[in-house]
Design an enzyme around this catalytic site. Structure first.
Site, PDB file in Angstrom:
ATOM      1  N   GLY A 104       3.071  -3.887   3.394  1.00 58.13           N
ATOM      2  CA  GLY A 104       1.630  -3.632   3.460  1.00 58.13           C
ATOM      3  C   GLY A 104       1.167  -3.523   4.893  1.00 58.13           C
ATOM      4  O   GLY A 104       0.091  -3.992   5.261  1.00 58.13           O
ATOM      5  N   ALA A 105       2.000  -2.864   5.722  1.00 52.55           N
ATOM      6  CA  ALA A 105       1.757  -2.840   7.177  1.00 52.55           C
ATOM      7  C   ALA A 105       0.809  -1.722   7.609  1.00 52.55           C
ATOM      8  O   ALA A 105       0.464  -1.636   8.777  1.00 52.55           O
ATOM      9  CB  ALA A 105       3.093  -2.694   7.909  1.00 52.55           C
TER      10      ALA A 105
ATOM     11  N   VAL B  81       6.743  -1.458  -2.775  1.00 49.18           N
ATOM     12  CA  VAL B  81       7.386  -2.733  -3.138  1.00 49.18           C
ATOM     13  C   VAL B  81       7.507  -2.921  -4.645  1.00 49.18           C
ATOM     14  O   VAL B  81       8.305  -3.734  -5.110  1.00 49.18           O
ATOM     15  CB  VAL B  81       6.664  -3.960  -2.519  1.00 49.18           C
ATOM     16  CG1 VAL B  81       6.729  -3.946  -1.005  1.00 49.18           C
ATOM     17  CG2 VAL B  81       5.228  -4.073  -3.016  1.00 49.18           C
TER      18      VAL B  81
ATOM     19  N   ASN C 294       3.167  -9.190   2.398  1.00 49.89           N
ATOM     20  CA  ASN C 294       1.722  -9.046   2.573  1.00 49.89           C
ATOM     21  C   ASN C 294       1.133  -7.952   1.678  1.00 49.89           C
ATOM     22  O   ASN C 294      -0.065  -7.967   1.405  1.00 49.89           O
ATOM     23  CB  ASN C 294       1.462  -8.740   4.059  1.00 49.89           C
ATOM     24  CG  ASN C 294       0.065  -8.248   4.313  1.00 49.89           C
ATOM     25  OD1 ASN C 294      -0.881  -9.025   4.311  1.00 49.89           O
ATOM     26  ND2 ASN C 294      -0.094  -6.933   4.486  1.00 49.89           N
TER      27      ASN C 294
ATOM     28  N   TYR D 162      -6.043 -10.533 -10.408  1.00 45.61           N
ATOM     29  CA  TYR D 162      -5.732 -10.848  -9.007  1.00 45.61           C
ATOM     30  C   TYR D 162      -5.506 -12.343  -8.810  1.00 45.61           C
ATOM     31  O   TYR D 162      -4.497 -12.752  -8.222  1.00 45.61           O
ATOM     32  CB  TYR D 162      -6.876 -10.356  -8.117  1.00 45.61           C
ATOM     33  CG  TYR D 162      -6.662 -10.588  -6.639  1.00 45.61           C
ATOM     34  CD1 TYR D 162      -5.815  -9.756  -5.899  1.00 45.61           C
ATOM     35  CD2 TYR D 162      -7.303 -11.631  -5.966  1.00 45.61           C
ATOM     36  CE1 TYR D 162      -5.621  -9.963  -4.543  1.00 45.61           C
ATOM     37  CE2 TYR D 162      -7.117 -11.841  -4.614  1.00 45.61           C
ATOM     38  CZ  TYR D 162      -6.276 -11.005  -3.906  1.00 45.61           C
ATOM     39  OH  TYR D 162      -6.079 -11.214  -2.566  1.00 45.61           O
TER      40      TYR D 162
ATOM     41  N   LYS E  95      -2.019 -14.302  -7.640  1.00 47.74           N
ATOM     42  CA  LYS E  95      -1.844 -15.096  -6.416  1.00 47.74           C
ATOM     43  C   LYS E  95      -1.391 -16.520  -6.748  1.00 47.74           C
ATOM     44  O   LYS E  95      -0.667 -17.144  -5.966  1.00 47.74           O
ATOM     45  CB  LYS E  95      -3.133 -15.083  -5.590  1.00 47.74           C
ATOM     46  CG  LYS E  95      -3.472 -13.698  -5.021  1.00 47.74           C
ATOM     47  CD  LYS E  95      -2.373 -13.177  -4.097  1.00 47.74           C
ATOM     48  CE  LYS E  95      -2.764 -11.900  -3.381  1.00 47.74           C
ATOM     49  NZ  LYS E  95      -1.721 -11.418  -2.442  1.00 47.74           N
TER      50      LYS E  95
HETATM   51  P1  NAP Z   1      -5.557  -3.852   2.700  1.00 44.21           P
HETATM   52  O1  NAP Z   1      -6.096  -3.472   4.027  1.00 44.21           O
HETATM   53  O2  NAP Z   1      -6.017  -3.100   1.491  1.00 44.21           O
HETATM   54  O3  NAP Z   1      -3.977  -3.837   2.797  1.00 44.21           O
HETATM   55  C1  NAP Z   1      -3.140  -3.821   1.682  1.00 44.21           C
HETATM   56  C2  NAP Z   1      -1.810  -3.242   2.108  1.00 44.21           C
HETATM   57  O4  NAP Z   1      -0.905  -3.297   0.993  1.00 44.21           O
HETATM   58  C3  NAP Z   1      -1.894  -1.793   2.543  1.00 44.21           C
HETATM   59  O5  NAP Z   1      -1.226  -1.675   3.779  1.00 44.21           O
HETATM   60  C4  NAP Z   1      -1.158  -1.030   1.458  1.00 44.21           C
HETATM   61  O6  NAP Z   1      -0.417   0.031   2.062  1.00 44.21           O
HETATM   62  C5  NAP Z   1      -0.200  -2.086   0.947  1.00 44.21           C
HETATM   63  N1  NAP Z   1       0.270  -1.804  -0.404  1.00 44.21           N
HETATM   64  C6  NAP Z   1      -0.458  -1.692  -1.537  1.00 44.21           C
HETATM   65  N2  NAP Z   1       0.350  -1.373  -2.574  1.00 44.21           N
HETATM   66  C7  NAP Z   1       1.612  -1.308  -2.070  1.00 44.21           C
HETATM   67  C8  NAP Z   1       2.870  -1.015  -2.625  1.00 44.21           C
HETATM   68  N3  NAP Z   1       3.023  -0.727  -3.930  1.00 44.21           N
HETATM   69  N4  NAP Z   1       3.961  -1.039  -1.812  1.00 44.21           N
HETATM   70  C9  NAP Z   1       3.830  -1.317  -0.500  1.00 44.21           C
HETATM   71  N5  NAP Z   1       2.655  -1.581   0.090  1.00 44.21           N
HETATM   72  C10 NAP Z   1       1.566  -1.572  -0.687  1.00 44.21           C
HETATM   73  O7  NAP Z   1      -5.886  -5.377   2.363  1.00 44.21           O
HETATM   74  P2  NAP Z   1      -5.669  -6.753   3.159  1.00 44.21           P
HETATM   75  O8  NAP Z   1      -6.942  -7.507   2.993  1.00 44.21           O
HETATM   76  O9  NAP Z   1      -5.120  -6.517   4.508  1.00 44.21           O
HETATM   77  O10 NAP Z   1      -4.611  -7.449   2.218  1.00 44.21           O
HETATM   78  C11 NAP Z   1      -3.328  -7.885   2.681  1.00 44.21           C
HETATM   79  C12 NAP Z   1      -2.891  -9.049   1.796  1.00 44.21           C
HETATM   80  O11 NAP Z   1      -3.771 -10.159   1.999  1.00 44.21           O
HETATM   81  C13 NAP Z   1      -2.927  -8.770   0.298  1.00 44.21           C
HETATM   82  O12 NAP Z   1      -1.815  -9.368  -0.332  1.00 44.21           O
HETATM   83  C14 NAP Z   1      -4.203  -9.460  -0.143  1.00 44.21           C
HETATM   84  O13 NAP Z   1      -4.178  -9.829  -1.505  1.00 44.21           O
HETATM   85  C15 NAP Z   1      -4.186 -10.662   0.777  1.00 44.21           C
HETATM   86  N6  NAP Z   1      -5.465 -11.342   0.953  1.00 44.21           N
HETATM   87  C16 NAP Z   1      -6.521 -10.726   1.538  1.00 44.21           C
HETATM   88  C17 NAP Z   1      -7.712 -11.413   1.704  1.00 44.21           C
HETATM   89  C18 NAP Z   1      -8.909 -10.799   2.366  1.00 44.21           C
HETATM   90  O14 NAP Z   1      -9.969 -11.443   2.379  1.00 44.21           O
HETATM   91  N7  NAP Z   1      -8.802  -9.594   2.934  1.00 44.21           N
HETATM   92  C19 NAP Z   1      -7.807 -12.729   1.280  1.00 44.21           C
HETATM   93  C20 NAP Z   1      -6.721 -13.334   0.688  1.00 44.21           C
HETATM   94  C21 NAP Z   1      -5.542 -12.641   0.548  1.00 44.21           C
HETATM   95  P3  NAP Z   1      -0.098   1.454   1.397  1.00 44.21           P
HETATM   96  O15 NAP Z   1      -1.281   1.813   0.538  1.00 44.21           O
HETATM   97  O16 NAP Z   1       0.088   2.337   2.580  1.00 44.21           O
HETATM   98  O17 NAP Z   1       1.170   1.258   0.635  1.00 44.21           O
END
Ligand code: NAP
Length: 249
Positions: free
Chosen positions: A14-15, A65, A87, A153, A157
């Site tokens: 998720g980079a 993934v 991630n 979701y 988690k």
């Molecule tokens: P984001 O900007 O939407 O990033 C999500 C990333 O996951 C994207 O880079 C996306 O890349 C990748 N992704 C999605 N489906 C994928 C797949 N099938 N294979 C590989 N990569 C995939 O959101 P974020 O907030 O940074 O989230 C990152 C992590 O933090 C997530 O696990 C989220 O649940 C967790 N989180 C976030 C928050 C928050 O408040 N933001 C809070 C708690 C936890 P591509 O679409 O290019 O594949």
């Protein structure tokens, strides 16, 4: 603090955006050789160029993934891997009453199954190389409490948190540590619309620190878990949430 990661290889899923992009930059600045994985390779290419411009080392890896065969194939070429940040994650909008199987399955496919496939392949590499390793799962405070409109979701988690402990227990004998970070609400593409809405403003008032997090608030916990500074930590879950989990009922 022993947070120098020189000579270590780190895979971040998720980079392409949000936390993952930032983690790649942070790990590269700490000396790691970074593999930045996601599906949107144009975004990965620009990240790799940004890291190179700062003098860091990174390469892009196209990876879905949720596709087990693709994960096996992509990681089969790696001889060493020291750090993995699971991630990649997606959320869905539905309450349970409206949540169809497709939404439920796609969220579990990425958040839980994907993290498992990557962890298993990484642990095989780490065991063979015989130098241990650190796997960091990005969970969420919704895996420890409940949240509205997070029918799939939040349970996904919770599964990530329990998987963290199960894998930590099994792989401690190989020197592979498995820990989780449970972030609170931090503005990214995943939640921007909600956080900026009136409901998001209401939620902010219930966070003891009265603010949403910033991605940099995760830097300390990530470097701690990635490095030897956490040598005696495995199966831990670190909440980074401004006190949100401790908010009153
Ligand atoms: P984001 O900007 O939407 O990033 C999500 C990333 O996951 C994207 O880079 C996306 O890349 C990748 N992704 C999605 N489906 C994928 C797949 N099938 N294979 C590989 N990569 C995939 O959101 P974020 O907030 O940074 O989230 C990152 C992590 O933090 C997530 O696990 C989220 O649940 C967790 N989180 C976030 C928050 C928050 O408040 N933001 C809070 C708690 C936890 P591509 O679409 O290019 O594949």
């Amino acid at each position: 603090m022993r947070t120098d990661l020189s000579g270590r290889t780190a895979l971040v899923t998720g980079a392409s955006s949000g936390f993952g992009r930032h983690f790649c930059q942070l790990l590269a600045r700490s000396g790691a050789d970074v593999i930045a994985a996601a599906r949107r390779t144009d975004l990965l290419d620009s990240l790799v160029a940004d890291i190179a411009a700062e003098g860091g080392k990174a390469r892009a890896l196209r990876l879905d993934v949720a596709d087990e065969a693709q994960v096996v194939e992509a990681l089969s070429g790696l001889e060493t891997l020291d750090i993995v940040v699971n991630n990649a994650g997606i959320a869905g909008p539905s309450r349970a009453i409206d949540c169809e199987g497709d939404e439920w399955r796609s969220i579990f496919d990425v958040n839980v199954n994907g993290a498992f496939y990557v962890s298993r392949e990484a642990a095989r590499i780490m065991r063979k190389a015989g130098r241990g390793g650190s796997i960091i799962n990005i969970a969420s405070i919704t895996g420890l409490r409940t949240a509205h409109s997070a029918a799939a979701y939040a349970p996904s988690k919770a599964a990530v948190i329990h998987m963290t402990k199960s894998l930590a227990m099994e792989w401690a004998r190989f020197g592979v540590r498995v820990n989780a970070i449970a972030p609170g609400y931090i503005e990214t593409d995943l939640n921007r619309e909600f956080l900026l809405s009136p409901a998001g403003e209401d939620m902010k008032k219930r966070i003891p620190q009265r603010r949403f997090g910033e991605i940099a608030d995760l830097d300390g916990p990530l470097l701690l878990l990635a490095s030897d500074a956490s040598a005696y930590m495995t199966g831990s879950v670190l909440a980074v949430d401004g006190g949100h989990l401790a908010s009153p009922l």
